[in-house]
Each structure stands twice: as C-alpha cells, then as structure tokens.
Design a protein around this motif. Structure first.
Motif, mmCIF file in Angstrom:
data_model
loop_
_atom_site.group_PDB
_atom_site.id
_atom_site.type_symbol
_atom_site.label_atom_id
_atom_site.label_comp_id
_atom_site.label_asym_id
_atom_site.label_seq_id
_atom_site.Cartn_x
_atom_site.Cartn_y
_atom_site.Cartn_z
ATOM 1 N N GLY A 123 0.914 -1.280 0.086
ATOM 2 C CA GLY A 123 0.057 -0.013 0.020
ATOM 3 C C GLY A 123 0.946 1.229 0.072
ATOM 4 O O GLY A 123 1.826 1.417 0.676
ATOM 5 N N ASN A 124 0.436 2.052 -1.009
ATOM 6 C CA ASN A 124 1.201 3.505 -0.837
ATOM 7 C C ASN A 124 0.337 4.451 -0.746
ATOM 8 O O ASN A 124 -0.787 4.587 -1.410
ATOM 9 N N PHE A 125 0.804 5.756 -0.177
ATOM 10 C CA PHE A 125 0.053 6.766 0.124
ATOM 11 C C PHE A 125 0.770 8.142 -0.694
ATOM 12 O O PHE A 125 1.951 8.060 -0.176
ATOM 13 N N HIS A 126 0.298 8.676 -1.474
ATOM 14 C CA HIS A 126 0.841 9.814 -2.068
ATOM 15 C C HIS A 126 -0.207 11.195 -1.803
ATOM 16 O O HIS A 126 -1.450 10.977 -2.271
ATOM 17 N N ALA A 127 0.387 12.069 -1.090
ATOM 18 C CA ALA A 127 -0.244 13.271 -0.638
ATOM 19 C C ALA A 127 0.035 14.439 -1.468
ATOM 20 O O ALA A 127 1.314 14.688 -1.720
ATOM 21 N N SER A 128 -0.802 15.219 -2.208
ATOM 22 C CA SER A 128 -0.474 16.398 -2.782
ATOM 23 C C SER A 128 0.365 17.363 -1.842
ATOM 24 O O SER A 128 0.066 17.522 -0.723
ATOM 25 N N THR A 129 1.252 18.041 -2.496
ATOM 26 C CA THR A 129 1.711 19.191 -1.627
ATOM 27 C C THR A 129 0.784 20.295 -1.139
ATOM 28 O O THR A 129 1.334 20.912 -0.023
ATOM 29 N N ASP A 130 -0.143 20.570 -1.722
ATOM 30 C CA ASP A 130 -1.163 21.436 -1.355
ATOM 31 C C ASP A 130 -2.031 21.074 -0.252
ATOM 32 O O ASP A 130 -2.774 21.744 0.187
ATOM 33 N N GLY A 131 -2.114 19.705 -0.065
ATOM 34 C CA GLY A 131 -2.739 19.078 0.970
ATOM 35 C C GLY A 131 -4.336 18.664 0.486
ATOM 36 O O GLY A 131 -4.910 18.424 1.399
ATOM 37 N N SER A 132 -4.644 19.140 -0.681
ATOM 38 C CA SER A 132 -5.852 18.835 -1.036
ATOM 39 C C SER A 132 -6.399 17.409 -1.409
ATOM 40 O O SER A 132 -7.465 17.028 -1.471
ATOM 41 N N THR A 133 -5.419 16.543 -1.819
ATOM 42 C CA THR A 133 -5.578 15.117 -2.661
ATOM 43 C C THR A 133 -4.779 14.153 -1.882
ATOM 44 O O THR A 133 -3.555 14.555 -1.535
ATOM 45 N N VAL A 134 -5.188 12.964 -1.471
ATOM 46 C CA VAL A 134 -4.481 11.780 -1.119
ATOM 47 C C VAL A 134 -4.820 10.755 -2.288
ATOM 48 O O VAL A 134 -5.868 10.528 -2.510
#
Length: 78
Positions: free
Chosen positions: A19-30
């Motif tokens: 499982g991998n989680f990628h968070a956008s740098t603006d905090g709006s999307t995972v």
C-alpha cells in the motif's frame, strides 16, 4: 487514518501486497495505491468486517472517492 488502517488491518489480509499513499503538496488530495494478488483477494478485503470499519470512515470524511482497478503494464526502477 489511512496509514493506521493499513498498518493495523489491511496489510494483514490475505492477498495484500503493498500500500502506498501519495499526498499532494497543497494538502488537497491523497492517492491510495494498493496492490493485491488478485481481484478476488481485493473483493474479499472489501467485505472484511474490520476493513469495512476503516473504509466506511474514509468515505465519511472524503469529499470524493474514485476507486479504480488497474493492471500493471510496466515497472521502471532506477
């Protein structure tokens, strides 16, 4: 919450690979990218009672969930 669910429940289910989680740098999307051994093991995980608790909670707080099933076509490593 997603990381905790993966650590405590999801990674222990049959067929779980990673499982991998990628968070956008603006905090709006995972983006949650999860690999399963087969479509059947994914479907079993989706009906597992302990997993459902976490998935239902994520659905309550997410503004938008867009699940998709993909096949791996290519992998490149450095």
């Amino acid at each position: 919450m997603l990381i905790t669910a993966s650590e405590e429940v999801m990674r222990h289910l049959p067929g779980f690979i990673s499982g991998n989680f990628h968070a956008s740098t603006d905090g709006s999307t995972v983006v949650n990218y999860v690999q399963w051994e087969s479509r059947e093991t994914l479907q079993a995980a989706q009906t597992d009672a302990a997993a459902r608790v976490h998935m239902d909670r994520a659905m309550e707080i997410a503004e938008r969930i867009e699940p998709r099933i993909y096949t791996v076509e290519a992998v490149h490593h450095r």
